[in-house]
Design an enzyme around this catalytic site. Structure first.
Site, mmCIF file in Angstrom:
data_model
loop_
_atom_site.group_PDB
_atom_site.id
_atom_site.type_symbol
_atom_site.label_atom_id
_atom_site.label_comp_id
_atom_site.label_asym_id
_atom_site.label_seq_id
_atom_site.Cartn_x
_atom_site.Cartn_y
_atom_site.Cartn_z
ATOM 1 C CG PHE A 2 -4.512 -10.189 0.721
ATOM 2 C CD1 PHE A 2 -4.905 -8.896 0.381
ATOM 3 C CD2 PHE A 2 -5.293 -11.257 0.327
ATOM 4 C CE1 PHE A 2 -6.055 -8.681 -0.362
ATOM 5 C CE2 PHE A 2 -6.448 -11.045 -0.413
ATOM 6 C CZ PHE A 2 -6.829 -9.757 -0.760
ATOM 7 N NE ARG A 62 -15.350 10.760 3.747
ATOM 8 C CZ ARG A 62 -14.437 9.829 3.496
ATOM 9 N NH1 ARG A 62 -13.160 10.105 3.631
ATOM 10 N NH2 ARG A 62 -14.789 8.626 3.112
ATOM 11 C CD GLU A 67 -2.063 -3.173 6.112
ATOM 12 O OE1 GLU A 67 -3.024 -3.605 5.442
ATOM 13 O OE2 GLU A 67 -2.107 -2.163 6.809
ATOM 14 C CE LYS A 81 -3.842 -2.140 2.413
ATOM 15 N NZ LYS A 81 -4.715 -2.103 3.601
ATOM 16 C CD GLU A 113 -8.639 5.009 5.309
ATOM 17 O OE1 GLU A 113 -7.775 5.895 5.197
ATOM 18 O OE2 GLU A 113 -9.311 4.593 4.356
ATOM 19 N NE ARG A 138 -21.385 4.725 -1.372
ATOM 20 C CZ ARG A 138 -20.198 5.216 -1.054
ATOM 21 N NH1 ARG A 138 -19.466 5.846 -1.974
ATOM 22 N NH2 ARG A 138 -19.729 5.082 0.165
ATOM 23 C CE LYS A 176 -16.442 2.131 2.742
ATOM 24 N NZ LYS A 176 -16.328 3.243 3.709
ATOM 25 N N GLY A 178 -8.403 5.025 -1.218
ATOM 26 C CA GLY A 178 -9.323 4.668 -2.297
ATOM 27 C C GLY A 178 -8.789 3.573 -3.197
#
Lengths: 174, 459
Positions: B202, B293, B200, B158, B289, B339, B237, B164
């Site tokens: 997986f 917001r 990391e 990463k 994370e 969405r 998402k 994103g």
């Protein structure tokens, strides 16, 4: 944009405005779009003609924005632009051209408080004459009109907030 | 001091959402828009609209100085950044602070610390919150090989400055690692101007779960339950739900506790989301994370708790007490959000901007639509493709799924193509109903072959 099977809808001024903005933001030389009866051809070349079109076809020359403008980058914005939304007041003759705000900011007529204004009504100006300052968070940008002619109207008071696209001056081209 | 006049520095459905809560609280509103967004439901709902700049976001929604100048010049005492755009840029929060405008979000230094994945991870470790076994910065391919051998394949690389899904690569073998390391490094440099990578372990069967929190900035933190957002395509998402009903209660309690611990440690102010990876095989959770917001999917938490999270944000920013304790927040039922993106799911999610010619949203008990769209609205091509979110609340997950399927079937939307047909396919899939999906399920099991099911062209 619309997929082909969608029936074309009446094209509104905002649509044309949006297209002009896309074109301006791009590095394209020209753009030709046809949706039903509506056709628009944009080019950076003032002599350009739409492909295969008769001379009568609507050709909107893109504003003389970034590419042709030799002004320093910080002051390059704010050429008279067809993106200007507000219809001109009725007492403005059709041949006067609006100089509009390139972004929201505070409008100043003089380089500093108490100094002579950059321009007055009746003054002859060239494309490179600085007309005002637009301030954003203490960053002052001088605005050039991009038109040879005579200042006919100053639309905003010193120290007022202006919005993007708002007419600041009307200039009668020479 | 309670907020008197709020500047909304965003567009689309979230601008409208914020304006509505502000109005309900008696707060005056100013909406800053680009020239492409002069008209619409957002501008109609604001007390005043100012045009910041032309359509491209770089000259409007992404220009922090322009936005703060506009907020100050219009006499606003607070600014809500929404999500996306500048919401997680410390620069905007800092400029607001300098100008004496209350930023509706965390302190700039918190945003900065959480925005860097390495420093966020360090913060989690300091707060005793579990993270995915992984490494510090990896300088070269030799150290990457050694780290991968220690962690055990598969591993994921990463970008430290990333997000994103960009700059992120999986490697199942040393050969893949060799190939992906250079690419990830280059992509990180190109996308973020920072080529630092970390590695990391997986997790093969992972679900994405996250906890909605609101902090008072002094170490007091409330949680509003968790969400499961495992239906993802390319780390984006598509469907979100609350609660994460696949998770056993004991693990859920640990999840909430971990989220509160890290935010209390950070003395987090305002609304945020702590994201975790849920390792289904090991029945464990790892911190990913903190999103500093309000998030797109906040409505599902509002639906199960009955609390207006935007109002909570505005109260915290205005220095008001929330008047809530953890015991007052009692999730009930199940909520799901889809969405609605103006993209064609049958044609590789090609953007489908254009004018909405028909718009008759569904109504009914438990059905909510958060959208700025309406008949005649032109979906501009300049911004992200989301035109709304359809949310349902049911007394349990099965009822919520059925209600959402009925709502999608009843939604008449003409003009742009949207992702709604895909959402319906997902919701009605036996794996989704059985709640056995993982974050790779959509891409591995649903999308292949989905395009072939496109209805005949409605020419």
């Amino acid at each position: 944009m619309n997929s082909p099977e969608n029936a074309p809808k009446p094209v509104k001024p905002e649509d044309i405005e949006a297209l002009v903005e896309v074109f301006q933001a791009s590095d394209w030389d020209e753009m030709h779009l046809q949706v039903g009866d509506f056709e628009i051809f944009l080019s950076n070349d003032p002599k350009a003609m739409p492909p295969g079109a008769t001379p009568a076809a609507a050709a909107i020359a893109a504003p003389a924005a970034a590419p042709a403008n030799p002004a320093p980058a910080a002051a390059a914005a704010g050429a008279p632009t067809p993106a200007a939304p507000a219809a001109a007041p009725e007492d403005v003759p059709a041949h006067w051209q609006a100089v509009t705000a390139p972004n929201l900011g505070t409008f100043y007529r003089a380089p500093k408080p108490g100094a002579e204004p950059y321009c007055e009504v009746g003054q002859q100006v060239t494309e490179d004459t600085e007309l005002c300052l637009i301030e954003v968070m203490k960053l002052f940008t001088a605005l050039r009109g991009g038109i040879n002619g005579t200042v006919r109207r100053i639309c905003v008071k010193d120290g007022e907030m202006v919005e993007y696209g708002q007419p600041l001056f009307y200039i009668e081209p020479a | 001091m309670p907020i008197r006049r709020l500047f909304v520095a965003n567009r689309g459905e979230i601008a409208l959402r914020i304006l509505r809560s502000a109005r309900a609280m008696g707060i005056e509103t100013v909406l800053g828009v680009s020239a492409a967004d002069r008209e619409g439901a957002g501008p109609d709902a604001a007390d005043r609209v100012v045009v910041l700049g032309p359509a491209p976001s770089a000259q409007s929604y992404l220009d922090a100085r322009l936005i703060v100048h506009a907020a100050r010049a219009t006499g606003c005492d607070a600014l809500h950044p929404g999500y996306g755009f500048l919401s997680e840029k410390p620069e905007l929060a800092r400029l607001c602070e300098e100008e004496g405008i209350a930023f509706v979000g965390p302190r700039p230094e918190t945003i900065e610390a959480l925005g860097d994945k390495m420093s966020a991870r360090a913060m989690a470790i300091a707060a005793g919150v579990p993270t995915v076994p992984g490494t510090d910065h990896i300088a070269d391919i030799a150290s990457a090989r050694k780290a991968a051998a220690d962690l055990g394949y598969p591993v994921v690389m990463k970008a430290s400055a990333g997000g994103g899904g960009r700059g992120m690569f999986k490697a199942a073998t040393e050969a893949e690692l060799d190939a992906s390391f250079e690419r990830a490094s280059r992509e990180a440099q190109a996308a973020f101007g920072d080529n630092r990578l970390y590695m990391e372990r997986f997790v093969e069967a992972a679900r994405h779960v996250e906890v909605q929190i609101v902090g008072d900035g002094e170490g007091g933190v409330l949680h509003f339950g968790e969400r499961d957002c495992s239906v993802q395509r390319r780390y984006q998402k598509l469907i979100e739900e609350a609660p994460a009903s696949a998770m056993p209660d004991a693990l859920r309690a640990r999840l909430h506790e971990a989220a509160i611990r890290i935010c209390a440690h950070a003395r987090y102010r305002n609304a945020g989301t702590v994201e975790f990876l849920y390792d289904v095989a090991r029945q464990d959770i790892y911190f990913i994370e903190v999103n500093s917001r309000i998030q797109v999917e906040h409505p599902v938490s509002e639906e199960i708790t009955g609390i207006d999270l935007i109002a909570c944000q505005l109260k915290v920013a205005g220095g008001e007490a929330l008047g809530l304790t953890q015991a007052d927040i009692r999730p009930s039922g199940h909520a799901i959000e889809v969405r609605i993106n103006a993209e064609d799911p049958f044609a590789d999610f090609r953007p489908s901007p254009g004018r909405i010619t028909g718009w008759e949203p569904p109504r009914g008990p438990g059905v909510r639509l958060d959208s700025h769209a309406r008949a005649g609205y032109l979906v501009p091509p300049f911004y992200d493709s989301m035109i709304g979110k359809l949310i349902v609340h049911g007394h349990d997950r099965a009822q919520a799924i059925d209600r959402l399927l009925q709502a999608i079937a009843a939604f008449r939307l003409e003009g742009p193509r949207t992702t709604l047909p895909l959402a319906a396919r997902i919701l009605d899939h036996p794996d989704f109903r059985a709640n056995t999906i993982t974050t790779r399920w959509l891409e591995d099991r649903v999308l292949p072959g989905f395009a072939a099911t496109a209805p005949a062209a409605d020419a």
